[in-house]
Every structure is written in C-alpha cells, then in structure tokens.
Design a protein around this motif. Structure first.
Motif, PDB file in Angstrom:
ATOM      1  N   ASP A   1       4.281 -17.164 -44.876  1.00 48.12           N
ATOM      2  CA  ASP A   1       3.534 -16.132 -44.270  1.00 48.12           C
ATOM      3  C   ASP A   1       4.244 -14.623 -44.649  1.00 48.12           C
ATOM      4  N   GLU A   2       3.568 -13.608 -44.703  1.00 54.02           N
ATOM      5  CA  GLU A   2       4.274 -12.348 -45.082  1.00 54.02           C
ATOM      6  C   GLU A   2       5.119 -11.929 -44.182  1.00 54.02           C
ATOM      7  N   SER A   3       5.336 -12.324 -42.786  1.00 56.79           N
ATOM      8  CA  SER A   3       6.495 -11.867 -41.921  1.00 56.79           C
ATOM      9  C   SER A   3       7.795 -12.324 -42.575  1.00 56.79           C
ATOM     10  N   LYS A   4       7.907 -13.207 -43.189  1.00 57.32           N
ATOM     11  CA  LYS A   4       9.373 -13.938 -43.999  1.00 57.32           C
ATOM     12  C   LYS A   4       9.478 -12.884 -45.134  1.00 57.32           C
ATOM     13  N   LEU A   5       8.919 -12.335 -45.770  1.00 56.53           N
ATOM     14  CA  LEU A   5       9.308 -11.333 -46.893  1.00 56.53           C
ATOM     15  C   LEU A   5      10.192 -10.107 -46.351  1.00 56.53           C
ATOM     16  N   VAL A   6      11.301  -9.891 -46.952  1.00 54.08           N
ATOM     17  CA  VAL A   6      12.287  -8.945 -46.452  1.00 54.08           C
ATOM     18  C   VAL A   6      12.986  -8.033 -47.556  1.00 54.08           C
ATOM     19  N   THR A   7      13.568  -7.148 -47.364  1.00 49.20           N
ATOM     20  CA  THR A   7      14.369  -6.358 -48.355  1.00 49.20           C
ATOM     21  C   THR A   7      15.739  -6.900 -48.540  1.00 49.20           C
ATOM     22  N   THR A   8      16.517  -7.180 -47.452  1.00 53.59           N
ATOM     23  CA  THR A   8      17.893  -7.632 -47.317  1.00 53.59           C
ATOM     24  C   THR A   8      17.884  -8.820 -46.462  1.00 53.59           C
ATOM     25  N   LEU A   9      18.266  -9.952 -46.737  1.00 48.47           N
ATOM     26  CA  LEU A   9      18.490 -11.178 -46.051  1.00 48.47           C
ATOM     27  C   LEU A   9      19.540 -10.843 -45.004  1.00 48.47           C
ATOM     28  N   GLY A  10      19.070 -11.635 -43.785  1.00 50.13           N
ATOM     29  CA  GLY A  10      20.115 -11.549 -42.581  1.00 50.13           C
ATOM     30  C   GLY A  10      19.748 -11.080 -41.401  1.00 50.13           C
ATOM     31  N   LYS A  11      18.384 -10.668 -41.180  1.00 49.83           N
ATOM     32  CA  LYS A  11      17.852 -10.324 -39.980  1.00 49.83           C
ATOM     33  C   LYS A  11      17.682 -11.622 -39.217  1.00 49.83           C
ATOM     34  N   PHE A  12      17.010 -12.808 -39.828  1.00 45.97           N
ATOM     35  CA  PHE A  12      16.827 -14.031 -39.218  1.00 45.97           C
ATOM     36  C   PHE A  12      18.328 -14.778 -39.026  1.00 45.97           C
ATOM     37  N   PRO A  13      18.787 -15.303 -37.803  1.00 49.82           N
ATOM     38  CA  PRO A  13      20.086 -15.814 -37.799  1.00 49.82           C
ATOM     39  C   PRO A  13      20.441 -16.925 -38.788  1.00 49.82           C
ATOM     40  N   LEU A  14      21.389 -16.909 -39.429  1.00 52.90           N
ATOM     41  CA  LEU A  14      21.677 -17.609 -40.419  1.00 52.90           C
ATOM     42  C   LEU A  14      21.938 -19.021 -40.083  1.00 52.90           C
ATOM     43  N   PRO A  15      21.422 -20.129 -40.399  1.00 53.71           N
ATOM     44  CA  PRO A  15      21.992 -21.471 -40.049  1.00 53.71           C
ATOM     45  C   PRO A  15      22.931 -21.712 -40.980  1.00 53.71           C
ATOM     46  N   VAL A  16      24.054 -22.590 -40.262  1.00 52.49           N
ATOM     47  CA  VAL A  16      25.132 -22.915 -41.096  1.00 52.49           C
ATOM     48  C   VAL A  16      25.273 -24.549 -40.420  1.00 52.49           C
ATOM     49  N   GLU A  17      25.472 -25.497 -41.470  1.00 55.42           N
ATOM     50  CA  GLU A  17      25.451 -26.772 -40.650  1.00 55.42           C
ATOM     51  C   GLU A  17      26.870 -27.303 -41.113  1.00 55.42           C
ATOM     52  N   VAL A  18      27.358 -27.550 -40.053  1.00 58.72           N
ATOM     53  CA  VAL A  18      28.958 -27.750 -39.818  1.00 58.72           C
ATOM     54  C   VAL A  18      29.496 -28.996 -39.535  1.00 58.72           C
ATOM     55  N   ILE A  19      30.752 -29.568 -40.002  1.00 59.27           N
ATOM     56  CA  ILE A  19      31.067 -30.593 -39.240  1.00 59.27           C
ATOM     57  C   ILE A  19      31.630 -30.363 -37.885  1.00 59.27           C
ATOM     58  N   PRO A  20      31.276 -31.304 -36.802  1.00 52.55           N
ATOM     59  CA  PRO A  20      31.666 -30.650 -35.420  1.00 52.55           C
ATOM     60  C   PRO A  20      33.016 -30.065 -35.148  1.00 52.55           C
ATOM     61  N   MET A  21      33.918 -31.074 -35.666  1.00 49.57           N
ATOM     62  CA  MET A  21      35.449 -30.454 -35.385  1.00 49.57           C
ATOM     63  C   MET A  21      35.667 -29.087 -35.829  1.00 49.57           C
ATOM     64  N   SER A  22      35.116 -28.496 -36.803  1.00 50.17           N
ATOM     65  CA  SER A  22      35.367 -27.226 -37.405  1.00 50.17           C
ATOM     66  C   SER A  22      34.542 -26.029 -36.878  1.00 50.17           C
ATOM     67  N   SER A  23      33.830 -26.279 -35.719  1.00 54.41           N
ATOM     68  CA  SER A  23      32.775 -25.343 -35.460  1.00 54.41           C
ATOM     69  C   SER A  23      33.444 -24.299 -35.035  1.00 54.41           C
ATOM     70  N   GLN A  24      34.527 -24.264 -34.147  1.00 52.34           N
ATOM     71  CA  GLN A  24      35.192 -23.193 -33.291  1.00 52.34           C
ATOM     72  C   GLN A  24      35.963 -22.251 -34.429  1.00 52.34           C
ATOM     73  N   ARG A  25      36.593 -23.034 -35.340  1.00 51.45           N
ATOM     74  CA  ARG A  25      37.257 -22.213 -36.384  1.00 51.45           C
ATOM     75  C   ARG A  25      36.248 -21.591 -37.324  1.00 51.45           C
ATOM     76  N   ILE A  26      35.246 -22.191 -37.510  1.00 50.76           N
ATOM     77  CA  ILE A  26      34.030 -21.367 -38.274  1.00 50.76           C
ATOM     78  C   ILE A  26      33.614 -20.078 -37.381  1.00 50.76           C
ATOM     79  N   ILE A  27      33.322 -20.303 -36.443  1.00 48.51           N
ATOM     80  CA  ILE A  27      32.845 -19.329 -35.586  1.00 48.51           C
ATOM     81  C   ILE A  27      33.858 -18.152 -35.655  1.00 48.51           C
ATOM     82  N   SER A  28      35.065 -18.338 -35.532  1.00 48.39           N
ATOM     83  CA  SER A  28      36.136 -17.335 -35.567  1.00 48.39           C
ATOM     84  C   SER A  28      36.037 -16.745 -37.006  1.00 48.39           C
ATOM     85  N   GLN A  29      35.673 -17.369 -37.977  1.00 46.25           N
ATOM     86  CA  GLN A  29      35.655 -16.794 -39.504  1.00 46.25           C
ATOM     87  C   GLN A  29      34.706 -15.786 -39.507  1.00 46.25           C
TER      88      GLN A  29
END
Ligand code: 5RP
Length: 247
Positions: free
Chosen positions: A138-166
């Motif tokens: 739907d038209e609400s998804k069309l944006v000028t710059t990506l990033g307003k929607f929280p970006l999903p990142v699938e991670v291996i569980p043991m790396s999650s805290q380090r990736i949060i820091s990165q």
C-alpha cells in the motif's frame, strides 16, 4: 483460514472509485492485481505478510493454472497448502520466474526494507532464486529514504549483544524483538534485532557492510534483491512502478 472475507475485484474497484479503501483493502487490491504476473504452468515464489496473504487467497482462485509455489515461511506454506496449492522446496526447483512479496518500505529505485514478519532470510533466498521480484504494497510503504521503519536483522543468538553494540557505534539503536517476554525465534531458529535511528542513503553499501558482521544471518535491506516492479495500492487505484533498468 477462510477466504470468505476477501472482497471481490468489483467491490474493490467501486471502493477505489469512492476513495473509501482502508489500508487492508489497499493490500487486498494489490494482492489481486499481482495475479497478472503469475506465469501459467510455472512455479511462483511467494513471500510473507498480510499483503501476501491476500495474494495467496487470490492465487487459490487460479491454482489449477500453476504448478505450485515456493514459499518464504512456514506460515505462508500453511496458507498455500490449506488452499490445495503444492509447495516445493527451493532445492528441487531450478527456476522461479516471478516472486511476489510485500515490503515494510520501498524507495523509488525498488530498494526495500523487509522482515517485519521475521521472514527476511527465506524471503531473500527465494528472491535471489527468482527472475523477477514483484513487490505489492500500500502507498504508505513508499519512502524517499529507507530507515524510518525499524530495520529487521536476523542474527545468531550468541552474537546479538555484540551486534547491538556495533549498531550503537553507527548512532543507531538495536533491540531484540520480543513476544510474550521471550525473544522471537524465526523459522530458522535465530533472533531478530529491530534497528531504529538509521537513514539508509546508500542501501547497497549498507547491505554489503552489515551482511559481513559476524553473527548477522540476514539484514533486512533488500538492495541486491531489490524489486523490479511495485504494485502500489493508492486511493486512486493500483499504480505500477517499474524499476528496470537496474540503477
Ligand atoms: C515479512 C515481510 C513483509 O513483506 C513485510 O513485513 C510487509 O508486511 P505486510 O504485508 O504485513 O505489511 O517482509 O518478513
């Protein structure tokens, strides 16, 4: 699951004419419109999400004309099978002509953020195997710059805290996706981080960089697997955005 609540195309068209469509009805409109991209006799790639659910329900009406589907999630597989549509494993299929999926954000080049439904890894795999990516949104998804929607990142569980820091070092805030006080576990047995505070001005560079961080399974920026076409549901009907040739 029932198909009883799907509005037929005549109802949708008259609602378009009177401009009374809700967001869900806009999703139904593009779900129906996507049928025109289904190649008779072929296997269709199917994404995940509420917009795709409308597409799957519409696909049920022409299921006799396709060989079957490759699916990007357990939930889509179940919906397809409930309609009697055969679902094939990616490894048993050499060619997928068209992949139909939704997006959380899409820009004017067809670059997208995806993964709001936690299916981003399999979505990227099926998209990579497909010749044409048709995004339905739907038209609400069309944006000028990506990033307003929280970006999903699938991670291996043991790396999650380090990736949060990165992400913190990039000035962004990543948090573990939770449901009922437990981390959300994907179809692949991994976790999802949702990242806010980003302005993704160069999606190809961003996807390249974050994909290399140890522990990142998939970043929800779809730049290499961008859309070729977007069927955008608007108050005045379905607009077709063509992104070819590649940028
Ligand atoms: C799922 C996705 C979906 O395509 C995206 O979240 C859009 O969902 P919806 O159609 O429900 O708005 O990437 O992982």
């Amino acid at each position: 699951m029932t198909t009883a609540s799907i509005p037929d195309s005549a109802t949708l068209q008259s609602q378009v004419a009177s401009q009374t469509l809700t967001q869900d009805q806009l999703k139904a409109l593009v779900g129906q419109a996507a049928l025109q991209y289904v190649v008779p006799g072929e296997i269709i790639g199917v994404g995940t999400g509420s917009t795709v659910n409308h597409f799957i329900d519409a696909l049920g009406s022409i299921k006799g004309h396709i060989k079957g589907a490759v699916s990007s999630s357990v939930v889509s597989t179940q919906r397809l099978q409930a309609l009697g549509i055969p679902v094939f494993d990616c490894n048993s299929v050499s060619r997928i002509a068209v992949y139909i999926d939704g997006a959380d954000e899409i820009d004017k080049h067809g670059f997208m953020i995806k993964g709001g439904g936690a299916a981003l890894t399999r979505e990227k795999i099926v998209a990579a195997q497909s010749e044409k990516f048709v995004c339905i949104a739907d038209e609400s998804k069309l944006v000028t710059t990506l990033g307003k929607f929280p970006l999903p990142v699938e991670v291996i569980p043991m790396s999650s805290q380090r990736i949060i820091s990165q992400f913190q070092t990039k000035g962004a805030t990543a948090s573990l996706r939770m449901k009922a006080n437990q981390p959300v576990v994907t179809d692949n047995g991994q976790y999802i981080l949702d990242v806010t505070g980003l302005q993704i001005t160069d999606p190809l560079a961003f996807e390249t960089e974050v994909s290399q961080w140890p522990g990142v399974l998939t970043v929800g920026v779809f730049a290499y697997q961008r859309a070729h076409v977007c069927l955008l549901g608007t108050a005045t009907g379905v607009k077709t955005l063509n992104f070819d040739p590649p940028v």
